[in-house]
Structures are given as structure tokens and as C-alpha cells.
Design a protein around this motif. Structure first.
Motif, mmCIF file in Angstrom:
data_model
loop_
_atom_site.group_PDB
_atom_site.id
_atom_site.type_symbol
_atom_site.label_atom_id
_atom_site.label_comp_id
_atom_site.label_asym_id
_atom_site.label_seq_id
_atom_site.Cartn_x
_atom_site.Cartn_y
_atom_site.Cartn_z
ATOM 1 N N ILE B 56 0.856 -1.202 0.000
ATOM 2 C CA ILE B 56 0.000 0.000 0.000
ATOM 3 C C ILE B 56 0.891 1.251 0.000
ATOM 4 C CG2 ILE B 56 -1.731 1.312 1.313
ATOM 5 C CD1 ILE B 56 -2.803 -1.404 2.363
ATOM 6 N N THR B 111 0.045 -7.780 -6.073
ATOM 7 C CA THR B 111 -0.636 -6.535 -6.422
ATOM 8 C C THR B 111 -1.991 -6.832 -7.049
ATOM 9 O OG1 THR B 111 1.498 -5.490 -6.760
ATOM 10 C CG2 THR B 111 -0.398 -4.385 -7.745
ATOM 11 N N LEU B 114 -4.476 -7.944 -4.451
ATOM 12 C CA LEU B 114 -4.992 -6.825 -3.651
ATOM 13 C C LEU B 114 -5.963 -5.979 -4.461
ATOM 14 C CD1 LEU B 114 -1.878 -5.715 -1.525
ATOM 15 C CD2 LEU B 114 -3.703 -7.331 -0.951
ATOM 16 N N ARG B 115 -5.729 -5.852 -5.759
ATOM 17 C CA ARG B 115 -6.683 -5.092 -6.590
ATOM 18 C C ARG B 115 -8.057 -5.760 -6.585
ATOM 19 N NH1 ARG B 115 -4.417 -0.921 -7.875
ATOM 20 N NH2 ARG B 115 -2.342 -0.766 -8.802
ATOM 21 N N GLU B 118 -9.667 -5.184 -3.281
ATOM 22 C CA GLU B 118 -10.178 -3.814 -3.183
ATOM 23 C C GLU B 118 -11.546 -3.699 -3.865
ATOM 24 O OE1 GLU B 118 -7.977 0.101 -2.763
ATOM 25 O OE2 GLU B 118 -7.990 -0.195 -4.933
ATOM 26 N N TRP B 154 -9.719 -5.464 4.052
ATOM 27 C CA TRP B 154 -8.971 -4.515 3.219
ATOM 28 C C TRP B 154 -9.183 -3.078 3.691
ATOM 29 C CZ3 TRP B 154 -5.016 -3.840 0.217
ATOM 30 C CH2 TRP B 154 -4.925 -2.668 -0.550
#
Lengths: 572, 199
Positions: B56, B111, B114-115, B118, B154
Motif C-alpha cells: 500500500i 498486487t 490486492l486489486r 479492493e 482490506w
């Protein structure tokens, strides 16, 4: 209650003031400056101005939980925590531990308390407004509650007197609805705020002014003499100001009273009851319980000012029973504890503003914009509610916190968060609450606190007038933001707000013309016990919609002046 | 929502993470008691939290989340400032990433993971906000608050990472122009790329 009872000459004063907060401070200042020996009884701990503001100069990283409330604080400060921020690390140490100072909610009441020197004057929002003449006449015209025994002209010179002493920054506007104060220079508006002000004037003919706030923008000699300096635009007022730039009892009235050498302050001391003498028809003193030792001591005085905060002042009267006053001192009318008012808040709207990308305000302004009441004023007539509300709010640029709810993370996101975000704007209303005898507090017949004092029971709620007004508070804010051309308008009308959350609780020993329907006369004297004066919010017969502290302080100075005059004439 | 429903709701959310004995233990708990022992993470879970925090707020020409102590801050904040619902939703999110083998993924895959997280969280947040609104109207809201669904992992992770980083001494000083005593309030014109002020 008679254990360890002691009384001797050292416990005799000319005047006793119960409470050291917003009005207790002024009472102490006025009475000492007029030559009286005064004892202030403060139930909380001693807080020394500047020395004890232990979080005031801390950097963000020195506040352990930042702006989050630890679970332990949330439990200990279960009532204070209902007001955003009160239980945060930087001020939790100054707010009352609600677990140790319980109260009973027959209906929910958001009671925010700060038991220490200066009381809530250390944490107040500092917004400072005069009432207008119509505020004093509304009850009589509409047949609500009781008529005020005074009018604007009675209080006007005392408004000026207090304004000069505390120092009020603001802009003169010559508005009938919001009389000008004696002002120090106003704080600036940001460009989007100036745009909003102009647009409202042109499109809706509604004035928007900079908040009138008790922060020194240009200290006068009498401020400097008390050690007070200019506002540094840190906006950390609620931690206590090491510059004495905002007015509090701690930075202003108490130092002024101390300078006379006629002031004693008793800390950690709970005023449990007033002592009444049947023969003289006067209160002779105050019975005090020590917070820590539980020792009971009587203090006597010729006059007694009650400034314990509206609810505690009423509780003290109710707990002072005698054969003359079986229902509490001064309570022949059964109005003590009734007519709880406040200002209802938590309804308004916010929006985003396009443009102004190059503009940034340097510094943090401890103030906002003010939109004076426009409802039921002039030609405006509302069909669903009486009286009105004012808005407080303003525009600012968002900071890194915008990143929490937006998409993205990583190096470019991190870089983006170091720059100011878009401008946003928002307003929330402060609405007048009508007096209603069924909105009341009383003493629990059974439950007592650890000092042997009965617990306060709250039985009060908003009425139809307030609920109808809140809808308009939300909708009108949204309409104004829309008229200004702002985007993403969101209205809000919080449903979890109760009486008390405005922290303007008042009305529990109202002034009036008739002893049958009121508790105090036009000089804040208890009708049938003339040496007891009540000059905190309890005295209020109606609430207006403007922030009340200035009016409380003006009433206090006026009553103190009268009390000393009466003592001099040997009428008391 | 009654208590039995709330408990089964939590167990559904957490999938297999709540064993039968745990549910029984929760059932015996007093209604207002906090979880005994509070909130803890295993060392593997700590590594995972640190890795996510650093994704982050990565180290660039300024310090990253790990360097300024964000992982320990997150754990301390969860222990001190959050109740059981958030403790559970946070651990559930961590375990979900553990099960997906997050720590052995490439940085690019991490990454991407995590996208996706999100995007999913956006939907969860809508439901969470509806729940909060209902709670605001409820007399029994303190009890409901303790039984409610916690904020999604998250959201907690991102909020606490940003809070920990941008208010840490090194993170704040590196990111902003820190002015503890501005002394005035006035309009300035921003230059392109100019850092924000912090006070």
C-alpha cells in the motif's frame, strides 16, 4: 451525611460560587473584583492553565491512538464518547469518567461533562453570538413556555461587557437576526467560501458570515495583562491553548479573579446540598463532600451563585430539601428540572467543489462560516415548525484521509496523497429546541453515587417541532449547496442524536415573571430564596438557535452586579 | 438480528475458521464481555500484514510502511481500538490471503490479488453501511455493535496503514511540510507538485 462534619470561621465567605466553568468563572471574577471574598467549589480535579495542558503541544505521532478511540476509553467515557472526539487520547483525560459518575436514562440523554477547573469552557466550540430582540419575545408571542422577564435591551450592555473581556473575532454585518458584537478582526474566508457567500447573497438573499469566535485575533491590553496571546491557527483548542488565545474560564476569568487576592478555589469537592435557614428565609451555605475522603464540610456565605452546569445546578436545588422547600430549594413551581432544552444538531449537507485547484489556505482556522437563521424570520413562514436554526460549516481541501475510501495503492498513490485533494464543503444546523415541561430530569429516589448523592434520571426527547425542523435543516442545506453549483451533494439527518448532544443543555430552573411558573426572577434570583442566584444555562426560558455561552456569561455578570448592589444596600 | 442468528452469520462469513468449540465458547460468553486475550497475530500473519502494508505504501525515495513501523501500529490499534467483529473480520482476511499463498506470490501477483480484494471490498462496504444505518436507529445498538459484521479486512488494512504512515514522525515529515505552529491563516497559491501541509 453528618459524619466528619466540620465548620469554623475559615469556612465563611461573602459569596460561594458552585462550579468553575463558563459562568462560574465569570461569577467569581465579577464578585471578587467588586470586593467580595469568594469561594469557588469545583467538583473535579485542579487543572492549571497551560501547565496541565499535557497534550497541547504533542505532535501527531505522539498521540498513541491518533484520532481513534480506544475501547477502554469508549467504555469509561460511554456518554462523552457519543460526541465525536471527546474520548480521543488528546482530550479523554479532561472528560468525565462516566462509569464513575453514572446517570440514569429513562429516555436517552447525551450528557457531555468535563469535571475539572474551567469545566467545559476548556473544550467549548467558542462560537459566540448575541441573541436578537425577537428571541426574548418569542415565548410570549407564541404562547410557548413562559415569557422572559427581561428583553434584549436589558442584556445588551452586558453582552458588550463580556465580549470585550473574552475577545470575540468576527465581522460586523448589521443584521437584525444576528446583532453585531464588539469585534476583534474577523478570520479570513477561503476563496470557495467567498464564492459561496456572494452566490447566496445574489441567488437567495441569505447572508453568510465568518464565524464569531472567542479566539484572539488582535489581543487588547486587558487580554495581554492576563497572559493571553494571539491565535496561532493550530486548531488544537480543545486540548487547552498554551497561548491562552481562546477564552476559557482558565485563561480569562479565573486569572482575573485570582488577581484580586480574594478568591479561594476548592477542588475535588462536590456540592451536595444547600443549607437553608427557616428563620431568615435565606440559604446559609453549601454542604460539600470531598471526592476522595468523603469528608463532609459546610461552607457558609451571604450569597450563593449556582454555576454547576444546568443539570447539576438543578440537581443541587432538588437535593436541597427543607421544611420550607420539601421538593427542593426554590421548587415551589415544580419547574426545577423541567423544560430541558438544547440545540439539536447532526442534520445538514455536504458537497464537492470543482476548481480552485491552485488555492490553499495555510494554517488551520479554529472557526467556520455561519449562516444566520432565515426560517420564520422576515417574510419566511414555515407551516410545519416554529422558530429556526443557524448553520455552521465551511470549505476545506481534503488531505490524505481521502485515500481510505478511494481506489488505489502503491508508489503513485502514495505520491498523490502528499498533495492536497479537492475542495469539499459542508454545513450542519443548530436548531432551536422548544421548552416542554415533560422534558425533565429528576433525582432517582433510590440510587445514589459513591458520594451519597442521588443519581440524575433523564426523561426527555425531541418533540414534533424539532423533528420537523431537522428535515428542513437537511433539505435547505442541500438546496443552498445546489444553488451554489456544487456537486455530489449528500444530505444527512442523524437519527442517533438525543437531547444533550449539542452540549447546550439548559432550561432546568427557568427565569420568569411569575413565581408560580418559574424558578428565578429577572435578576436570576431564586424567587423565594433571594440570596441564591442561578446564572448558568439552567436559567434559560427559551433556547434561541445561537450558541449560548455568551448569553450565559452576560446574564452572570448582570446578576453579579445586581447582587453586590443589593448587598451594599443591605437588601441581602 | 437475534444473538443466535448473529453468531451463525459470523460463522458463515468466516467459513471454516470458527471451529465448533469456538462457537460453543462464544455462546457461553456474557453478552457484554470482550474476547478474552484480545487480538493477536501469528508471526506468519505478521509477515503477511507487513507485506500488504508495504504494497500500500512502498519505500520509494521516501520511507515505506515497514520502515516507519506501520505493521506494529496496525496490530496495536486493532488490539486497543477495535472489538471482536473487526478482530474477526481482520483475521478472516489475513487467513484468506494465507490460504491463497499470498506470501509466496510474485509482487505482480500480490498486487493483482490486492486489486481484486479492493474491488470486492467496495461491495462489502455498501452492505456494511446499510447495517450501520440500521444500528443508528436501534435502542440496543451497543449490543448490536458487538455482534455486527466487522469492517472488511482490506478497509481496515488500508485505513490503518495510511493512518499509521502519514501520522508517523518519519512518514509525515517525508510526505508533508510539517508546521506545528502556523501562526497565521492565509491564502497561498500552490506550485505544481507542491506538498500539502501537516500541522
Amino acid at each position: 451525611m453528618n459524619l466528619n462534619l466540620t465548620t469554623d470561621k475559615t469556612h465563611r465567605y461573602d459569596a460561594i460560587v458552585v462550579g468553575s466553568g463558563m459562568t462560574g468563572g465569570i461569577a467569581a471574577k465579577e464578585l471578587t473584583q467588586k470586593g467580595l471574598r469568594v469561594l469557588v467549589i469545583e467538583r473535579g480535579r485542579e487543572v492549571k492553565h497551560i501547565d496541565d495542558y499535557d497534550t497541547a503541544m504533542k505532535a501527531p505521532w505522539e498521540i498513541q491512538h491518533r484520532d481513534k478511540v480506544p475501547v477502554r476509553s469508549a467504555e469509561e467515557l460511554w456518554a462523552n464518547n457519543r460526541f465525536v472526539g471527546m474520548a480521543q487520547d488528546d482530550k479523554a483525560g479532561f472528560m468525565t469518567n462516566d462509569q464513575q459518575n453514572p446517570y440514569v436514562e429513562k429516555r436517552p440523554f447525551d450528557w457531555i461533562r468535563a469535571y475539572h477547573t474551567g469545566g467545559k469552557s476548556m473544550h467549548w466550540g467558542r462560537q459566540t453570538y448575541r441573541w436578537n430582540p425577537a428571541d426574548f419575545e418569542a415565548n410570549a408571542k407564541e404562547g410557548i413556555g413562559v415569557d422572559w422577564p427581561i428583553r434584549y435591551t436589558d442584556l445588551a450592555p452586558w453582552y458588550t461587557y463580556i465580549e470585550k473581556f473574552v475577545g470575540v473575532s468576527g465581522q460586523a454585518e448589521q443584521l437584525a437576526v444576528l446583532p453585531d458584537s464588539h469585534f476583534l478582526p474577523p478570520m479570513p474566508m477561503s476563496p470557495p467560501e467567498r464564492f459561496f457567500r456572494e452566490t447566496m447573497k445574489q441567488k437567495l438573499n441569505r447572508p453568510v458570515t465568518i464565524g464569531r469566535v472567542a479566539n484572539l485575533t488582535q489581543p487588547q491590553p486587558w487580554h495581554t495583562a492576563l497572559g493571553r496571546a494571539s491565535c496561532q491557527f493550530r486548531n488544537k483548542c480543545s486540548r487547552g491553548c498554551p497561548y491562552g488565545a481562546y477564552y476559557s474560564s482558565l485563561s480569562g476569568a479565573i486569572p482575573a479573579a485570582r488577581a484580586t487576592n480574594r478568591l479561594d478555589i476548592l477542588h475535588d469537592s462536590i456540592a451536595a446540598e444547600l443549607i437553608y435557614d427557616d428563620k431568615t428565609g435565606r440559604a446559609t451555605g453549601v454542604r460539600v463532600v470531598n471526592q476522595h475522603t468523603l469528608a463532609v464540610t459546610d461552607y457558609s456565605a451571604r450569597i450563593i451563585f449556582l454555576n454547576a452546569g444546568s443539570m447539576n445546578t438543578a440537581a443541587l436545588l432538588l437535593n436541597s430539601r427543607s421544611s420550607r422547600f420539601p421538593n427542593g430549594l426554590g421548587n415551589d413551581s415544580d419547574q426545577v428540572g423541567r423544560n430541558i432544552m438544547d440545540h439539536h444538531l447532526g442534520a445538514g449537507a455536504n458537497a464537492t467543489i470543482e476548481g480552485f485547484e491552485e488555492d490553499l489556505m495555510y494554517g488551520q482556522r479554529p472557526n467556520a462560516l455561519y449562516i444566520p437563521r432565515f426560517r420564520n424570520w422576515g417574510s419566511d413562514r414555515q407551516t410545519t415548525y416554529l422558530r429556526g436554526f443557524g448553520y455552521q460549516g465551511g470549505a476545506s481541501r481534503s488531505d490524505w484521509k481521502r485515500g481510505v475510501a478511494m481506489d488505489g495503492f502503491g508508489a503513485s498513490f502514495k505520491q498523490q496523497m502528499t498533495q492536497p485533494g479537492a475542495w469539499t464543503i459542508g454545513f450542519g444546523g443548530f436548531g432551536e429546541v422548544l421548552p416542554n415541561p415533560n422534558n425533565r430530569m429528576y433525582l432517582d429516589p433510590v440510587k445514589k453515587d459513591k458520594w451519597g448523592v442521588p443519581l440524575i434520571v433523564f426523561d426527555a426527547a425531541f418533540g414534533e417541532n424539532e423533528i420537523a425542523m431537522r428535515k428542513d435543516m437537511m433539505n435547505s442545506a442541500a438546496e443552498m449547496l445546489d444553488a451554489a453549483g456544487f456537486k455530489n451533494i449528500t444530505g444527512n439527518n442523524r437519527q442517533d442524536v438525543h437531547l444533550g448532544l449539542g452540549i447546550h443543555e439548559m432550561g432546568t430552573a427557568r427565569m420568569g415573571k411569575d413565581p408560580k411558573t418559574s424558578v428565578l426572577n429577572k435578576f436570576n434570583q431564586v424567587h423565594d430564596c433571594k440570596n441564591v442566584f442561578v446564572t448558568d444555562g439552567a436559567a434559560m426560558a427559551s433556547s434561541s438557535c445561537v450558541n449560548p455561552s455568551l448569553t450565559y456569561m452576560a446574564l452572570t455578570a448582570r446578576a453579579a452586579n445586581y447582587a453586590v448592589d443589593q448587598l451594599t444596600k443591605k437588601n441581602l | 438480528m437475534n444473538r443466535r442468528n448473529a453468531l451463525s452469520h459470523i460463522s458463515l462469513l468466516l467459513g471454516s475458521t470458527l471451529s465448533a468449540p469456538t462457537l460453543l465458547a462464544m455462546d457461553r460468553r456474557g453478552r457484554h464481555q470482550r474476547v478474552p486475550g484480545g487480538f493477536t497475530l501469528t508471526s506468519d500473519q505478521r509477515s503477511l500484514v507487513a507485506t500488504v502494508a508495504e504494497l500500500i505504501i512502498p519505500k520509494t525515495d521516501t520511507p515505506g510502511a515497514i520502515e516507519v513501523g506501520v505493521p506494529a501500529f496496525i496490530e496495536m490499534m486493532l488490539q486497543d481500538c477495535y472489538l471482536q467483529p473487526e478482530h474477526q473480520s481482520f483475521v478472516a482476511g489475513v487467513e484468506q490471503l494465507q490460504q491463497a499463498g499470498f506470501l509466496s506470490q510474485s509482487t505482480a501477483d500480490q498486487t493483482e490479488t490486492l486489486r481484486r480484494l479492493e474491488a470486492e471490498t467496495k461491495e462489502l462496504m455498501k452492505a456494511y453501511q446499510v447495517q450501520q444505518t440500521k444500528m443508528g436507529d436501534n435502542e440496543d445498538k451497543e449490543l448490536m455493535k458487538k455482534q455486527a459484521t466487522g469492517l472488511p479486512f482490506w478497509r481496515l488494512m488500508k485505513e490503518l496503514t495510511l493512518l499509521g504512515y502519514f501520522t508517523s514522525e518519519a512518514g509525515l515529515q517525508a510526505s508533508f511540510n510539517y508546521v506545528p505552529i502556523p501562526g497565521k491563516y492565509e491564502l497561498i497559491k500552490l506550485k505544481p507538485g507542491q506538498k500539502n501541509y501537516a500541522y
